[in-house]
Write an enzyme that holds these catalytic residues in place. Structure first.
Site, PDB file in Angstrom:
ATOM      1  N   ASP A  64      -2.791  11.138  10.922  1.00 19.33           N
ATOM      2  CA  ASP A  64      -3.560  11.542  12.098  1.00 19.33           C
ATOM      3  C   ASP A  64      -3.837  13.046  12.118  1.00 19.33           C
ATOM      4  O   ASP A  64      -3.110  13.836  11.520  1.00 19.33           O
ATOM      5  CB  ASP A  64      -2.786  11.212  13.378  1.00 19.33           C
ATOM      6  N   HIS A 217       1.208  12.863   9.972  1.00 15.50           N
ATOM      7  CA  HIS A 217       0.155  13.813  10.336  1.00 15.50           C
ATOM      8  C   HIS A 217      -0.140  14.697   9.126  1.00 15.50           C
ATOM      9  O   HIS A 217       0.717  15.515   8.750  1.00 15.50           O
ATOM     10  CB  HIS A 217       0.600  14.668  11.529  1.00 15.50           C
TER      11      HIS A 217
HETATM   12 ZN   LIG Z   1      -3.002  12.848  17.142  1.00 14.16          ZN
END
Ligand SMILES: [Zn+2]
Length: 257
Positions: A64, A217
């Site tokens: 993400d 991430h």
């Molecule tokens: Zn996010």
């Protein structure tokens, strides 16, 4: 042979080439799973009662908040080294700032999902503003990918920032045929920790869960740092990587070239 058949043949050959991995001992992508919002409107046990139909030791890798070229490029290199395909949920603002990196993610065969334009707390803003965040995010990602401003996503996958969405927002996405991804486990890479600590944490969680959609991430340097070792862990412990794509989509991002 008709022109159409010729085109189909050429695409077929290209697809075979793309699927081949130069390193024979690489982890590789074990299978491709088509996901449609009708069958799987919301997946990920951290947020929803349902998740993807994964077998024991199957994982789906998701990243993400990118793209962020310095770290995203390291993640892409680690995935390429092991011939593994993942899904990147992009922030529209970042996609508009780094369109070349968006194109590279797609060109290397990964799936691109959407993660709003500016990553707000969606449940804390008015519905119209939340809808605009969804649409602007998709439009920015599609502009970076294909040079076309559209709120119809090429891949109808969406993930809420902080996994926080209202019922009305969930209903909106469902009505538009967009599958909402939560996750089954995560690396907690938003917390301060060393790469070694993150690797230990995520591998322990995966060992306990046995399978699942994993959230990382790619803008996090510690996540980029552990990716080669994490993928090696998967290989050495019998895990298999499943690549999720939009159901019915060609199993290759030929249109992104
Ligand atoms: Zn996010």
């Amino acid at each position: 042979m008709t022109a159409g058949a010729l085109v189909a043949t050429v695409i077929g050959i290209a697809s075979t080439d793309a699927a081949e991995c130069p390193r024979k001992d690489a982890l590789g992508t074990s299978r491709i799973l088509g996901v449609d919002a009708k069958t799987y409107p919301r997946v990920g046990l951290k947020s929803f009662p349902q998740t993807l139909p994964l077998a024991d030791r199957e994982v789906v890798l998701t990243f993400d908040d990118g793209p962020n070229p310095p770290t995203t490029s390291k993640v892409l290199a680690a995935l390429a080294q092991e011939c593994v395909r993942a899904t990147f949920f992009l922030i529209g603002l970042h996609a508009s700032q780094h369109p070349d990196m968006v194109k590279r993610i797609a060109r290397e065969g990964h799936t691109i999902g959407h993660h709003t334009f500016s990553h707000p707390f969606m449940a804390r803003i008015p519905f119209d503003k939340a809808r605009s965040e969804i649409d602007r995010g998709i439009a920015a990602d599609e502009m970076a990918l294909h040079g076309v401003s559209t709120t119809t996503p090429s891949t109808p996958f969406f993930r809420f920032p902080y996994f926080e969405g209202t019922q009305a927002q969930l209903d909106l996405l469902q009505s538009r045929g967009i599958a909402v991804f939560g996750s089954d486990l995560w690396a907690s890479d938003w917390n301060e920790m060393t790469p070694e600590q993150e690797l230990k944490l995520v591998t322990e969680r995966l060992a306990a869960a046995g399978k699942g959609i994993i959230l990382f991430h790619d803008p996090k340097a510690r996540t980029a740092a552990i990716m080669p070792a994490f993928l090696r862990y998967l290989r050495e412990n019998g895990f298999r990587v499943v690549h999720v794509v939009a159901a019915g989509a060609p199993q290759k991002n030929a249109d992104a070239r």
